[in-house]
Design a protein around this motif. Structure first.
Motif, PDB file in Angstrom:
ATOM      1  N   GLY A 157      -7.293   9.986  -4.010  1.00  0.00           N
ATOM      2  CA  GLY A 157      -7.865  10.454  -2.747  1.00  0.00           C
ATOM      3  C   GLY A 157      -7.692   9.491  -1.602  1.00  0.00           C
ATOM      4  N   TYR A 158      -7.330   8.224  -1.913  1.00  0.00           N
ATOM      5  CA  TYR A 158      -7.156   7.249  -0.832  1.00  0.00           C
ATOM      6  C   TYR A 158      -5.771   7.423  -0.225  1.00  0.00           C
ATOM      7  N   PHE A 159      -5.706   7.431   1.115  1.00  0.00           N
ATOM      8  CA  PHE A 159      -4.413   7.580   1.800  1.00  0.00           C
ATOM      9  C   PHE A 159      -4.446   6.775   3.084  1.00  0.00           C
ATOM     10  N   LEU A 160      -3.391   5.978   3.295  1.00  0.00           N
ATOM     11  CA  LEU A 160      -3.255   5.192   4.510  1.00  0.00           C
ATOM     12  C   LEU A 160      -2.156   5.813   5.365  1.00  0.00           C
ATOM     13  N   PRO A 161      -2.495   6.374   6.510  1.00  0.00           N
ATOM     14  CA  PRO A 161      -1.455   6.958   7.368  1.00  0.00           C
ATOM     15  C   PRO A 161      -0.570   5.861   7.940  1.00  0.00           C
ATOM     16  N   PRO A 162       0.651   6.202   8.332  1.00  0.00           N
ATOM     17  CA  PRO A 162       1.539   5.192   8.889  1.00  0.00           C
ATOM     18  C   PRO A 162       0.953   4.577  10.150  1.00  0.00           C
ATOM     19  N   VAL A 174       0.831  -1.207   0.000  1.00  0.00           N
ATOM     20  CA  VAL A 174       0.000   0.000   0.000  1.00  0.00           C
ATOM     21  C   VAL A 174       0.863   1.252   0.000  1.00  0.00           C
ATOM     22  N   LEU A 175       1.935   1.240   0.800  1.00  0.00           N
ATOM     23  CA  LEU A 175       2.820   2.399   0.849  1.00  0.00           C
ATOM     24  C   LEU A 175       3.514   2.625  -0.485  1.00  0.00           C
ATOM     25  N   GLN A 176       3.872   1.527  -1.171  1.00  0.00           N
ATOM     26  CA  GLN A 176       4.476   1.666  -2.498  1.00  0.00           C
ATOM     27  C   GLN A 176       3.480   2.265  -3.486  1.00  0.00           C
ATOM     28  N   LEU A 177       2.235   1.859  -3.400  1.00  0.00           N
ATOM     29  CA  LEU A 177       1.201   2.398  -4.287  1.00  0.00           C
ATOM     30  C   LEU A 177       0.941   3.870  -3.994  1.00  0.00           C
ATOM     31  N   GLN A 178       1.105   4.279  -2.726  1.00  0.00           N
ATOM     32  CA  GLN A 178       0.942   5.688  -2.380  1.00  0.00           C
ATOM     33  C   GLN A 178       2.074   6.532  -2.946  1.00  0.00           C
ATOM     34  N   ARG A 179       3.281   5.961  -3.003  1.00  0.00           N
ATOM     35  CA  ARG A 179       4.437   6.715  -3.472  1.00  0.00           C
ATOM     36  C   ARG A 179       4.435   6.876  -4.984  1.00  0.00           C
TER      37      ARG A 179
END
Length: 315
Positions: free
Chosen positions: A63-68, A11-16
């Motif tokens: 618009g989707y974001f997963l906080p750490p 998920v973090l890779q997809l956010q970056r």
């Protein structure tokens, strides 16, 4: 890496990145493409809005974001040490932002992690020597240049050269397009295209005066990448020195940037250096006094001999 950690990392890779291929994820996490397919399916079933395009890759719905979820103790320590470094070496704007980041990081740490992190940090300290400490003038210039880089505006400044040019001048006025900033051994260096030389040049912030912003704009070349940039090495003069045994440790610890190779034997420590001009080495070699002998080239031996005679006349 277990499955839970891998799912979060995906998920973090997809956010970056906008789009990530399954093959790239498999290589990054050292697993099979089939496993990545199953992980993507598991994330989708858990409600993560992943969009898949055949032949292109995966992306997150806009618009989707997963906080750490949280930091481990080593991760928190690494971030806080990095903040210490930024506070000491960067300009005031980044120092204030770093302090704000410290507060946010410490606020989200669970009490157990925060206590253990504090315990580890008490046993570690980042100190910058006087020689590496960024001066107030450099920090002021650092902020101005940083903003000029982001705004793609040229700058103008007076520059003090360490060695005189062919006409005997030690100062010049430069107008440059600033490409990036590099911290080298505690000194900030500007990488820029110089209008005077019509090529990329390097300028130490400590040697700049009368820095001003210009309205003239520039466009960063598409092919230029500061992280991949390697300056042309034109140090073609080879110098070999021999140091006495009693100062070998000091020579090693000096970490002089022109040193290329060294070998210790019964007669002392032989050090090989490469420079553009012998004058670049003169003061450094003289600083070791009788503890060093120039083996080659003969021209540098003669320069040292001449300087020694001049020094003797003062005593």
């Amino acid at each position: 890496m277990n499955k839970t950690d891998r799912l979060l990392a995906i998920v973090l890779q997809l956010q970056r990145k906008k789009v990530v291929r399954a093959e790239d994820l498999a290589t990054l996490f050292e697993t099979s493409v089939r496993t990545i397919y199953r992980d993507i399916q598991a994330l989708s079933e858990a409600g993560v809005p992943i969009i898949g395009a055949p032949g292109t890759g995966y992306s997150l719905m806009e618009g989707y974001f997963l906080p750490p979820i949280g930091f481990t103790v080593p991760e928190a320590v690494s971030l806080l040490i990095g903040i210490d470094f930024i506070e000491q070496q960067f300009d005031d704007d980044y120092r204030i932002r770093a302090q704000a980041a410290r507060g946010k990081i410490e606020a989200i740490l669970p009490s157990s992690v925060r206590n253990e992190t504090s315990h580890v940090l008490k046993a570690m300290r980042l100190l910058i020597s006087d020689e590496q400490d960024t001066s107030s003038k450099e920090k002021k210039y650092l902020e101005k240049i940083r903003r000029a880089i982001l705004d793609e505006r040229k700058i103008n400044f007076h520059y003090a050269k360490r060695l005189a040019d062919s006409e005997g001048n030690h100062h010049s006025v430069r107008t440059v397009a600033p490409y990036g900033l590099v911290l080298i051994q505690g000194s900030w260096m500007l990488v820029a295209r110089c209008d005077l030389r019509q090529d990329i040049r390097h300028f130490r912030l400590s040697r700049m005066t009368e820095l001003i912003d210009l309205e003239e704009r520039f466009e960063l070349p598409a092919h230029f990448n500061l992280r991949e940039y390697t300056p042309l090495d034109d140090r073609n003069l080879r110098v070999r020195l021999r140091f006495n045994h009693d100062i070998v440790d000091k020579v090693r610890e000096s970490n002089y940037h022109y040193m290329e190779d060294m070998e210790e034997h019964r007669d002392g420590l032989d050090v090989v250096l490469r420079v553009r001009q012998l004058d670049e080495l003169l003061q450094w070699v003289l600083g070791w006094g009788a503890g060093v002998i120039v083996l080659e080239p003969e021209s540098l031996r003669n320069r040292i001999r001449e300087e020694a005679k001049k020094m003797l006349q003062h005593y």
